[in-house]
Design a protein around this motif. Structure first.
Motif, PDB file in Angstrom:
ATOM      1  N   GLN A   1       0.828  -1.207   0.000  1.00 34.99           N
ATOM      2  CA  GLN A   1       0.000   0.000   0.000  1.00 34.99           C
ATOM      3  C   GLN A   1       0.867   1.265   0.000  1.00 34.99           C
ATOM      4  O   GLN A   1       0.514   2.266  -0.625  1.00 34.99           O
ATOM      5  CB  GLN A   1      -0.964  -0.002   1.188  1.00 34.99           C
TER       6      GLN A   1
ATOM      7  N   GLU B   1      -5.923   8.353   0.623  1.00 34.78           N
ATOM      8  CA  GLU B   1      -7.005   7.675   1.334  1.00 34.78           C
ATOM      9  C   GLU B   1      -8.011   7.059   0.365  1.00 34.78           C
ATOM     10  O   GLU B   1      -8.474   5.935   0.566  1.00 34.78           O
ATOM     11  CB  GLU B   1      -7.726   8.654   2.261  1.00 34.78           C
TER      12      GLU B   1
ATOM     13  N   THR C   1      -5.509   1.496   0.246  1.00 35.26           N
ATOM     14  CA  THR C   1      -5.958   1.088   1.587  1.00 35.26           C
ATOM     15  C   THR C   1      -4.791   1.231   2.576  1.00 35.26           C
ATOM     16  O   THR C   1      -4.653   0.456   3.524  1.00 35.26           O
ATOM     17  CB  THR C   1      -6.474  -0.375   1.576  1.00 35.26           C
TER      18      THR C   1
ATOM     19  N   GLU D   1      -5.839   1.727   6.231  1.00 36.19           N
ATOM     20  CA  GLU D   1      -6.277   0.465   6.833  1.00 36.19           C
ATOM     21  C   GLU D   1      -5.073  -0.436   7.121  1.00 36.19           C
ATOM     22  O   GLU D   1      -5.026  -1.122   8.146  1.00 36.19           O
ATOM     23  CB  GLU D   1      -7.276  -0.259   5.914  1.00 36.19           C
TER      24      GLU D   1
ATOM     25  N   GLN E   1      -3.517   0.842  10.202  1.00 34.65           N
ATOM     26  CA  GLN E   1      -4.324   0.437  11.358  1.00 34.65           C
ATOM     27  C   GLN E   1      -4.037  -1.024  11.717  1.00 34.65           C
ATOM     28  O   GLN E   1      -3.877  -1.357  12.886  1.00 34.65           O
ATOM     29  CB  GLN E   1      -5.821   0.602  11.058  1.00 34.65           C
ATOM     30  N   ALA E   2      -3.954  -1.883  10.711  1.00 26.08           N
ATOM     31  CA  ALA E   2      -3.648  -3.300  10.951  1.00 26.08           C
ATOM     32  C   ALA E   2      -2.243  -3.448  11.543  1.00 26.08           C
ATOM     33  O   ALA E   2      -2.012  -4.277  12.431  1.00 26.08           O
ATOM     34  CB  ALA E   2      -3.773  -4.102   9.661  1.00 26.08           C
TER      35      ALA E   2
END
Length: 172
Positions: free
Chosen positions: A11, A39, A43, A46, A49-50
């Protein structure tokens, strides 16, 4: 964990390509547009965040492992003390029965007399010939020479103990 790292790297690479396209279109300094494009087109957020969730999980495991390590260290210390007490009891039994050695099917136990050890009672009273000059921090006591000299004569500031008995266990 490798999946999280791979996805995050993938990403980030996609976001890099988007930023390159924006720069080629003349958009360099509009941070809000760059953030919105990243954004909307990837991803990456995300994936980040992971990755943060993965870090949290690692930190939880680290805390748990540290607690277990402390628990195991305490358990090891207690077992070492227990083994020492049992060994001392065997040693006392051999001294009491005036036995110098025992041959058992699994081990040979031998009591040996240790040489008297050095006891420093007052370093200030020890003659200078037993001190080794050093640059830092201060002169060092030559314990080996002092110990050898005490065999021949008394030296102020030091003495020898009575020696001790030591149990040697040889496993077969």
């Amino acid at each position: 964990m490798a999946e999280v790292e791979f996805n995050l790297a993938r990403q980030a690479e996609a976001a890099k390509r988007l930023m390159s396209n924006l720069r080629s279109q003349g958009v360099d300094d509009d941070q809000e547009l760059v953030a919105d494009t990243i954004e909307g087109g990837t991803t990456l957020l995300e994936a980040i965040q992971a990755a943060l969730a993965e870090i949290d999980e690692c930190e939880i495991h680290i805390i748990g492992l540290k607690a277990k390590e402390a628990e195991f260290a305490e358990r090891r210390r207690r077992l070492e003390e227990r083994a020492g007490r049992v060994k001392a009891t065997i040693e006392q039994a051999m001294i009491t029965t005036e036995q110098e050695s025992f041959r058992l099917p699994t081990a040979t136990l031998t009591l040996t007399k240790r040489a008297p050890g050095l006891i420093v009672t007052n370093e200030a009273d020890i003659p200078t010939r037993f001190w080794i000059e050093q640059e830092r921090p201060a002169p060092k006591l030559d314990k080996k020479a002092l110990r050898a000299a005490l065999d021949d004569q008394p030296i102020p500031g030091a003495t020898l103990d009575n020696g001790s008995r030591s149990l040697s266990i040889r496993r077969k």
